[in-house]
Design a protein around this motif. Structure first.
Motif: not given
Length: 352
Positions: A232-236, A257-264, A305-315
């Motif tokens: 219900f939240q957009f994750f790509e 639109q949430i997080a950049p990779p730690k390294v390209n 490039i992402h480790k255990e990244l918490e993703l936002p979940y809006s109201d």
């Protein structure tokens, strides 16, 4: 279930020594790289400042650019999150790429890259050789418990998802064991994605992809696609040619639109790449309140490039889940059609 992405990445790191090997071959024989752009690729060597002190290394990524030219992106090290120092545009002449920009000048001829410039306010000279990196995860074999989503033979596990959400038969192509997006527009308009017929809660996904070479395009028009986890939240997890670029949140490896990779870790266009994605779905109580946010771990070409990244979940997403639960096929995995001929292969998933 099985080895973690972090342990597997470290195992591959030790096994391949970061898989960088000095080569004396032209890129037209490697992974389908175009003969039209023989200077494209990674370069690494020694920096010799006049005072003889730090930094000792220099590297560059040479990227095809508009009108038959190139952009040369200089770094101290490749794929280490090192800042970009200078970007120089150049055009080849007589089989040699000669460049000059401020204090920087030099040339690439064959597999030899020489020049001089100013690095960290120090004048110096450099010599670089061509290097090549290949994902150690290419061709990863699925464990016994894995569900094969695509092995090159059929779209049996997939369906076409139109913009209105309706499902139908897949219109993408399968050629030589590879699925290819069949662009309907070619002008950055979003077409119909394909999605898995099944849904998943917590999973590990392996997928390999190849990006087209589009030197006349810039920004989001460089072979855009994406791996979407339907919620219900957009994750790509973005799929985009950002070879030689900084690696922002809307570039390859970014959680869009949430997080950049730690390294390209984006490799050259026309070179096969890999993602290994661990996803843990959000948890809710009986009243529909969020008690644990979703998390994602992403390995791109053998590097976390992402480790255990918490993703936002809006109201708003929580409200939509409560009020219109039928509006999403939660847990479906979609591959996005953004109007470019991106290719995919070797897709499998393990439910946890």
């Amino acid at each position: 279930m099985g080895i973690s992405l972090e342990k597997e990445a470290m195992k591959q790191f030790v096994k391949t020594a970061f898989a960088i090997v000095f080569l004396s071959l032209s890129l037209d024989t490697a992974f389908g790289a175009s003969k039209e752009y023989p200077f494209m690729g990674d370069w690494q060597g020694r920096w010799k400042p006049k005072d003889g002190v730090y930094p000792p290394k220099i590297a560059a990524q040479v990227v095809p650019f508009k009108n038959g030219g190139y952009q040369i992106h200089f770094f101290t090290e490749l794929r280490k999150g090192a800042p970009e120092y200078v970007v120089i545009e150049a055009k080849p002449a007589g089989g040699v790429l000669v460049f000059e920009h401020g204090s920087w000048s030099g040339k690439i001829e064959g597999d030899r890259f020489v020049g001089k410039g100013t690095l960290r306010d120090k004048n110096g000279s450099f010599t670089m050789n061509r290097v090549f990196y290949e994902s150690p995860r290419l061709g990863a074999k699925p464990p016994e418990e894995a569900l094969i989503l695509f092995d090159g033979s059929s779209f049996d596990e997939w369906e076409m998802i139109e913009r209105d959400g309706k499902a139908g038969p897949v219109t993408w192509k399968i050629e030589e064991g590879v699925m290819r997006i069949l662009p309907q527009f070619g002008n950055h308009r979003i077409g119909a994605s394909i999605g898995t017929k099944k849904s998943f809660l917590d999973f590990r996904l392996h997928i390999e992809f190849q990006l087209p070479l589009l030197p006349e395009n810039t920004d989001q028009r460089r072979g855009n696609s994406g791996i979407i986890i339907e919620e219900f939240q957009f994750f790509e997890v973005q799929v985009l040619d950002c070879y030689g670029l900084p690696g922002y949140y809307d570039e390859c490896g970014g959680i869009y639109q949430i997080a950049p990779p730690k390294v390209n870790m984006c490799l050259m266009p026309l070179q096969w790449q890999s993602y290994d994605i661990n996803f843990r779905a959000p948890r809710f109580d009986q009243k529909g309140n969020l008690i644990q946010p979703p998390k994602i771990t992403v390995d791109h070409n053998g590097v976390l490039i992402h480790k255990e990244l918490e993703l936002p979940y809006s109201d708003n997403a929580i409200r939509l889940r409560r009020e219109r639960p039928e509006s999403r096929k939660v847990g479906r995995i979609k591959l996005q059609d953004h109007g470019y001929p991106v290719e995919y292969r070797n897709i499998w998933i393990i439910e946890k």
